[in-house]
Design an enzyme around this catalytic site. Structure first.
Site, PDB file in Angstrom:
ATOM      1  N   GLY A  64     -14.620 -22.396  -5.597  1.00 37.39           N
ATOM      2  CA  GLY A  64     -13.426 -23.253  -5.582  1.00 37.39           C
ATOM      3  C   GLY A  64     -13.780 -24.670  -6.010  1.00 37.39           C
ATOM      4  O   GLY A  64     -14.805 -25.207  -5.596  1.00 37.39           O
TER       5      GLY A  64
ATOM      6  N   ARG B 234     -14.335 -17.831  -9.454  1.00 37.88           N
ATOM      7  CA  ARG B 234     -14.999 -16.924  -8.517  1.00 37.88           C
ATOM      8  C   ARG B 234     -15.646 -15.853  -9.399  1.00 37.88           C
ATOM      9  O   ARG B 234     -15.041 -15.431 -10.392  1.00 37.88           O
ATOM     10  CB  ARG B 234     -13.987 -16.256  -7.595  1.00 37.88           C
ATOM     11  CG  ARG B 234     -13.035 -17.238  -6.922  1.00 37.88           C
ATOM     12  CD  ARG B 234     -13.443 -17.535  -5.518  1.00 37.88           C
ATOM     13  NE  ARG B 234     -12.550 -18.505  -4.905  1.00 37.88           N
ATOM     14  CZ  ARG B 234     -12.966 -19.511  -4.167  1.00 37.88           C
ATOM     15  NH1 ARG B 234     -14.262 -19.709  -3.949  1.00 37.88           N
ATOM     16  NH2 ARG B 234     -12.115 -20.336  -3.605  1.00 37.88           N
ATOM     17  N   CYS B 235     -16.832 -15.433  -9.070  1.00 37.21           N
ATOM     18  CA  CYS B 235     -17.481 -14.448  -9.939  1.00 37.21           C
ATOM     19  C   CYS B 235     -18.273 -13.438  -9.107  1.00 37.21           C
ATOM     20  O   CYS B 235     -19.509 -13.434  -9.118  1.00 37.21           O
ATOM     21  CB  CYS B 235     -18.387 -15.163 -10.944  1.00 37.21           C
ATOM     22  SG  CYS B 235     -19.109 -14.069 -12.173  1.00 37.21           S
TER      23      CYS B 235
ATOM     24  N   ASP C 260     -14.179 -26.988   1.976  1.00 36.29           N
ATOM     25  CA  ASP C 260     -14.345 -26.340   3.285  1.00 36.29           C
ATOM     26  C   ASP C 260     -15.495 -26.916   4.116  1.00 36.29           C
ATOM     27  O   ASP C 260     -15.628 -26.571   5.288  1.00 36.29           O
ATOM     28  CB  ASP C 260     -14.624 -24.842   3.094  1.00 36.29           C
ATOM     29  CG  ASP C 260     -13.376 -24.072   2.736  1.00 36.29           C
ATOM     30  OD1 ASP C 260     -12.281 -24.630   2.880  1.00 36.29           O
ATOM     31  OD2 ASP C 260     -13.504 -22.910   2.305  1.00 36.29           O
TER      32      ASP C 260
HETATM   33  O1  F6P Z   1     -12.608 -23.574  -2.128  1.00 37.79           O
HETATM   34  C1  F6P Z   1     -12.423 -23.252  -0.808  1.00 37.79           C
HETATM   35  C2  F6P Z   1     -11.056 -22.681  -0.618  1.00 37.79           C
HETATM   36  O2  F6P Z   1     -10.090 -23.609  -1.002  1.00 37.79           O
HETATM   37  C3  F6P Z   1     -10.772 -22.178   0.778  1.00 37.79           C
HETATM   38  O3  F6P Z   1     -10.392 -23.187   1.656  1.00 37.79           O
HETATM   39  C4  F6P Z   1      -9.692 -21.189   0.515  1.00 37.79           C
HETATM   40  O4  F6P Z   1      -9.656 -20.260   1.552  1.00 37.79           O
HETATM   41  C5  F6P Z   1     -10.097 -20.578  -0.783  1.00 37.79           C
HETATM   42  O5  F6P Z   1     -10.867 -21.545  -1.442  1.00 37.79           O
HETATM   43  C6  F6P Z   1      -8.965 -20.156  -1.665  1.00 37.79           C
HETATM   44  O6  F6P Z   1      -9.509 -19.665  -2.844  1.00 37.79           O
HETATM   45  P1  F6P Z   1      -8.687 -19.185  -4.094  1.00 37.79           P
HETATM   46  O7  F6P Z   1      -8.060 -20.395  -4.693  1.00 37.79           O
HETATM   47  O8  F6P Z   1      -9.704 -18.560  -4.976  1.00 37.79           O
HETATM   48  O9  F6P Z   1      -7.673 -18.228  -3.583  1.00 37.79           O
END
Ligand code: F6P
Length: 321
Positions: free
Chosen positions: A13, A74-75, A130
């Site tokens: 993220g 994400r990978c 986070d």
């Molecule tokens: O990057 C951390 C975060 O924002 C978390 O707080 C949250 O649960 C997650 O990523 C959400 O991820 P995505 O945008 O991939 O759904």
């Protein structure tokens, strides 16, 4: 092995301040006589050889921007051995002597496996809204995200007080209650629901009804997304108390926006530090801030579950209600 060329990537993220960190890695790297390349879209870019040279100009005007100009993703596919091998081939083909990985817990889990398997010098820069990196007090972006969520909670407080309502506000944090705890404390919220702590809705409803009888008519409960849905909780509270309850999901607004001065200065200092660590021959660790000072923590340590001092913070939130 002498380091002549380094690559920087952002993974997982995005977090406000990542751009400032990229800027520092590029400019400090060039200052030390290194060639700096950027890998786009995190591990995806390494698998698919999305590599480009970064010059001083590439990073101008990004210090104040949220997100990441390198893009991120994400990978989960990078756990696949074949993909890791392709990543290694990208490193070799592009004569990359060291990697700077900007990300959080998940990014460092992958970085640890990759750099130890292929013996590639790799330094992390702890960045995640986070704040989930063990051994590091505060990650790049966490301060910005908390302030964004807090501004929204302050607004909600105005209408909650005026219309004498209960609000359940969902903040980010699938596996971590950090943002929820911090904004509940700083926002003067009445309760907080997080993945790290069991929550008794009946007890909370009892407190709400008692408070209502005493004349306390508004209430804000913060819930981390990993601990439940604001909609569900609000509906249950209405059913159990017969009091009007509204749900608000703050969502991804918390991940964007201009980085605060704390997130930026941290990113700039850590960018320099990451380059210096690679030049000193260090690897398999991340740099970050602890006790107001820059520290380095092995990836193996950094990816352990972080102790958020939940009990202490939760008790304070309840005392101050
Ligand atoms: O990057 C951390 C975060 O924002 C978390 O707080 C949250 O649960 C997650 O990523 C959400 O991820 P995505 O945008 O991939 O759904």
């Amino acid at each position: 092995m002498a380091i002549k060329k380094i690559a920087v990537l952002t993974t997982g993220g995005d977090a406000p301040g990542m751009n400032a960190a990229i800027r520092a890695v590029v400019r400090c790297g060039i200052h030390k006589g290194l060639e700096v390349v950027g890998v786009s879209r995190g591990w995806w870019g390494l698998i698919n050889e999305e590599v480009r040279i970064l010059d001083r100009h590439f990073v101008s005007g990004i210090i104040n921007q949220g997100g990441t100009v390198l893009k991120t993703a994400r990978c989960p596919e990078f756990t696949n051995k074949e993909n890791q091998k392709r990543g290694f081939e990208t490193v070799k083909k592009n004569a990359i002597d060291g990697l700077v990985v900007i990300g959080g817990n998940g990014s460092f889990t992958a970085a640890h496996k990759f750099c130890t398997k292929y013996n590639i010098p790799c330094i992390g820069i702890a960045a995640s809204i986070d704040n989930d990196v063990n051994g590091i007090d505060i990650t790049i972006g966490a301060d910005t995200a908390i302030n964004t969520a807090l501004a929204a909670i302050d607004n909600i407080r105005d209408t909650a007080t005026s219309m004498e309502r209960i609000f359940v506000v969902e903040v980010m944090g699938r596996e971590s209650g950090y943002i929820a705890l911090q904004v509940a404390l700083a926002g003067g919220c009445e309760d907080v629901i997080i993945p790290e702590k069991k929550f008794e809705l009946e007890t909370a409803c009892h407190e709400i009804v008692e408070g209502n009888l005493r004349g306390k008519a508004s209430w804000i409960i913060v819930v981390a997304e990993g601990a439940g849905s604001a909609e569900d909780i609000a509906r249950q509270i209405t059913e159990m108390t017969s009091l009007e309850t509204r749900a608000v999901v703050l969502g991804h607004v918390q991940r964007g926006g201009r980085p605060t001065s704390a997130s930026r200065t941290m990113a700039l200092n850590l960018g320099k530090e990451a380059v210096d660590h690679l030049l000193k021959g260090e690897s398999d660790k991340t740099v970050g801030y602890t006790g107001g000072k820059i520290v380095s923590v092995s990836f193996a340590e950094a990816i352990k579950k972080k102790d958020l001092e939940v009990k202490k913070l939760y008790n304070l939130i309840k005392i101050l209600t």
